[in-house]
Design a protein around this motif. Structure first.
Motif, PDB file in Angstrom:
ATOM      1  N   SER A  72       0.751  -1.347  -0.092  1.00 17.20           N
ATOM      2  CA  SER A  72      -0.127  -0.029   0.161  1.00 17.20           C
ATOM      3  C   SER A  72       0.848   1.199  -0.002  1.00 17.20           C
ATOM      4  O   SER A  72       0.829   2.147  -0.621  1.00 17.20           O
ATOM      5  N   LEU A  73       1.850   1.210   0.699  1.00 18.79           N
ATOM      6  CA  LEU A  73       2.846   2.558   1.040  1.00 18.79           C
ATOM      7  C   LEU A  73       3.564   2.551  -0.513  1.00 18.79           C
ATOM      8  O   LEU A  73       3.572   3.940  -1.025  1.00 18.79           O
ATOM      9  N   PHE A  74       3.866   1.530  -1.041  1.00 21.32           N
ATOM     10  CA  PHE A  74       4.582   1.558  -2.344  1.00 21.32           C
ATOM     11  C   PHE A  74       3.725   2.176  -3.446  1.00 21.32           C
ATOM     12  O   PHE A  74       4.278   3.046  -4.252  1.00 21.32           O
ATOM     13  N   ILE A  75       2.399   1.853  -3.610  1.00 25.05           N
ATOM     14  CA  ILE A  75       1.455   2.369  -4.524  1.00 25.05           C
ATOM     15  C   ILE A  75       1.038   3.842  -4.166  1.00 25.05           C
ATOM     16  O   ILE A  75       1.360   4.757  -4.897  1.00 25.05           O
ATOM     17  N   GLU A  76       1.025   4.113  -3.008  1.00 21.84           N
ATOM     18  CA  GLU A  76       0.790   5.680  -2.206  1.00 21.84           C
ATOM     19  C   GLU A  76       2.054   6.463  -2.890  1.00 21.84           C
ATOM     20  O   GLU A  76       1.668   7.658  -3.067  1.00 21.84           O
ATOM     21  N   VAL A  77       3.222   6.016  -2.714  1.00 21.63           N
ATOM     22  CA  VAL A  77       4.159   7.131  -3.043  1.00 21.63           C
ATOM     23  C   VAL A  77       4.587   7.083  -4.479  1.00 21.63           C
ATOM     24  O   VAL A  77       5.670   7.588  -4.759  1.00 21.63           O
ATOM     25  N   GLY A  78       4.076   6.292  -5.307  1.00 18.49           N
ATOM     26  CA  GLY A  78       4.142   6.279  -6.903  1.00 18.49           C
ATOM     27  C   GLY A  78       5.295   5.340  -7.291  1.00 18.49           C
ATOM     28  O   GLY A  78       5.943   5.506  -8.202  1.00 18.49           O
ATOM     29  N   CYS A  79       5.497   4.016  -6.732  1.00 20.74           N
ATOM     30  CA  CYS A  79       6.739   3.214  -7.171  1.00 20.74           C
ATOM     31  C   CYS A  79       6.482   2.665  -8.518  1.00 20.74           C
ATOM     32  O   CYS A  79       5.008   2.320  -8.812  1.00 20.74           O
ATOM     33  N   LYS A  80       7.409   2.743  -9.363  1.00 24.59           N
ATOM     34  CA  LYS A  80       7.280   2.104 -10.604  1.00 24.59           C
ATOM     35  C   LYS A  80       7.643   0.641 -10.561  1.00 24.59           C
ATOM     36  O   LYS A  80       7.104  -0.030 -11.532  1.00 24.59           O
ATOM     37  N   VAL A  81       8.484   0.160  -9.754  1.00 20.11           N
ATOM     38  CA  VAL A  81       8.802  -1.180  -9.573  1.00 20.11           C
ATOM     39  C   VAL A  81       8.714  -1.610  -8.016  1.00 20.11           C
ATOM     40  O   VAL A  81       8.977  -0.646  -7.108  1.00 20.11           O
ATOM     41  N   ILE A  82       8.379  -2.463  -7.796  1.00 19.11           N
ATOM     42  CA  ILE A  82       8.112  -3.322  -6.445  1.00 19.11           C
ATOM     43  C   ILE A  82       8.810  -4.596  -6.543  1.00 19.11           C
ATOM     44  O   ILE A  82       8.686  -5.301  -7.189  1.00 19.11           O
ATOM     45  N   ILE A  83       9.757  -4.868  -5.524  1.00 14.14           N
ATOM     46  CA  ILE A  83      10.401  -6.203  -5.485  1.00 14.14           C
ATOM     47  C   ILE A  83      10.166  -6.559  -3.946  1.00 14.14           C
ATOM     48  O   ILE A  83      10.318  -6.097  -2.979  1.00 14.14           O
ATOM     49  N   CYS A  84       9.657  -7.758  -4.006  1.00 10.08           N
ATOM     50  CA  CYS A  84       9.203  -8.477  -2.692  1.00 10.08           C
ATOM     51  C   CYS A  84       8.996  -9.893  -2.766  1.00 10.08           C
ATOM     52  O   CYS A  84       9.195 -10.318  -3.826  1.00 10.08           O
ATOM     53  N   ALA A  85       8.933 -10.303  -1.539  1.00 10.83           N
ATOM     54  CA  ALA A  85       9.039 -11.790  -1.309  1.00 10.83           C
ATOM     55  C   ALA A  85       7.513 -12.362  -0.733  1.00 10.83           C
ATOM     56  O   ALA A  85       6.894 -11.578  -0.256  1.00 10.83           O
ATOM     57  N   THR A  86       7.170 -13.641  -1.524  1.00 12.73           N
ATOM     58  CA  THR A  86       6.055 -14.042  -1.017  1.00 12.73           C
ATOM     59  C   THR A  86       6.068 -15.707  -0.825  1.00 12.73           C
ATOM     60  O   THR A  86       7.017 -16.070  -1.267  1.00 12.73           O
ATOM     61  N   ARG A  87       5.084 -16.242  -0.217  1.00 13.00           N
ATOM     62  CA  ARG A  87       5.118 -17.703  -0.019  1.00 13.00           C
ATOM     63  C   ARG A  87       4.448 -18.261  -1.221  1.00 13.00           C
ATOM     64  O   ARG A  87       4.226 -17.291  -2.231  1.00 13.00           O
ATOM     65  N   THR A  88       4.168 -19.454  -1.356  1.00 10.89           N
ATOM     66  CA  THR A  88       3.704 -20.269  -2.811  1.00 10.89           C
ATOM     67  C   THR A  88       1.858 -19.733  -2.860  1.00 10.89           C
ATOM     68  O   THR A  88       1.729 -19.874  -3.830  1.00 10.89           O
ATOM     69  N   ARG A  89       1.618 -19.597  -1.875  1.00  9.57           N
ATOM     70  CA  ARG A  89       0.064 -19.361  -1.875  1.00  9.57           C
ATOM     71  C   ARG A  89      -0.510 -18.917  -0.620  1.00  9.57           C
ATOM     72  O   ARG A  89       0.280 -18.335   0.263  1.00  9.57           O
TER      73      ARG A  89
END
Length: 141
Positions: A73-90
């Motif tokens: 949400s923060l990354f969208i709010e500040v206008g990130c063009k790229v987001i890099i993140c980790a997630t689980r498989t589901r």
């Protein structure tokens, strides 16, 4: 303008967070003039880097009930063009990333489990370099 999420997906304890942190370190060492905002540095990291006017949001914590949704949400709010993140498989973390598909192109990357520590370390670094290369293409550097 293409906006992309690079989501590193994998089971617990395969080096997703380590890989995302390596990508952060590669970017900050290569782009010494990058501005850093909203940083939380510790076992896991969150940061918004601005490189050549483009914002890259980075979140290494991809555990269920963690801070991934808030960071996205923060990354969208500040206008990130790229987001890099980790997630689980589901589950919760994958669902959080999938919610972004209306405004971001989702790029799912698979983090594999290697049998020994040196091989895992090399795999993590190779994946981090790949993520950085792809992110650079999006921001045009």
């Amino acid at each position: 303008m293409t906006k992309k999420v690079f989501a590193l997906r994998g089971i617990a304890n395969v080096g997703k967070s380590d890989t995302v942190k390596k990508a952060y370190n590669l970017l900050t060492s290569k782009y010494k003039n990058a501005t850093k905002e909203h940083e939380k540095l510790g076992v896991d990291i969150r940061s918004v880097l601005t490189i050549n006017g483009a914002k890259i949001g980075i979140e290494s914590q991809g555990d269920p009930n963690g801070r991934l949704e808030k960071s996205l949400s923060l990354f969208i709010e500040v206008g990130c063009k790229v987001i890099i993140c980790a997630t689980r498989t589901r589950g919760q973390t994958v669902n959080a990333v999938n919610k972004l598909k209306q405004s971001y192109e989702l790029v799912w990357l698979q983090q594999d489990d290697k049998s020994d520590a040196p091989e895992q370390e090399a795999n993590n670094l190779a994946m981090a370099k790949k993520i950085v290369e792809e992110a650079e293409k999006v921001i045009g550097v």
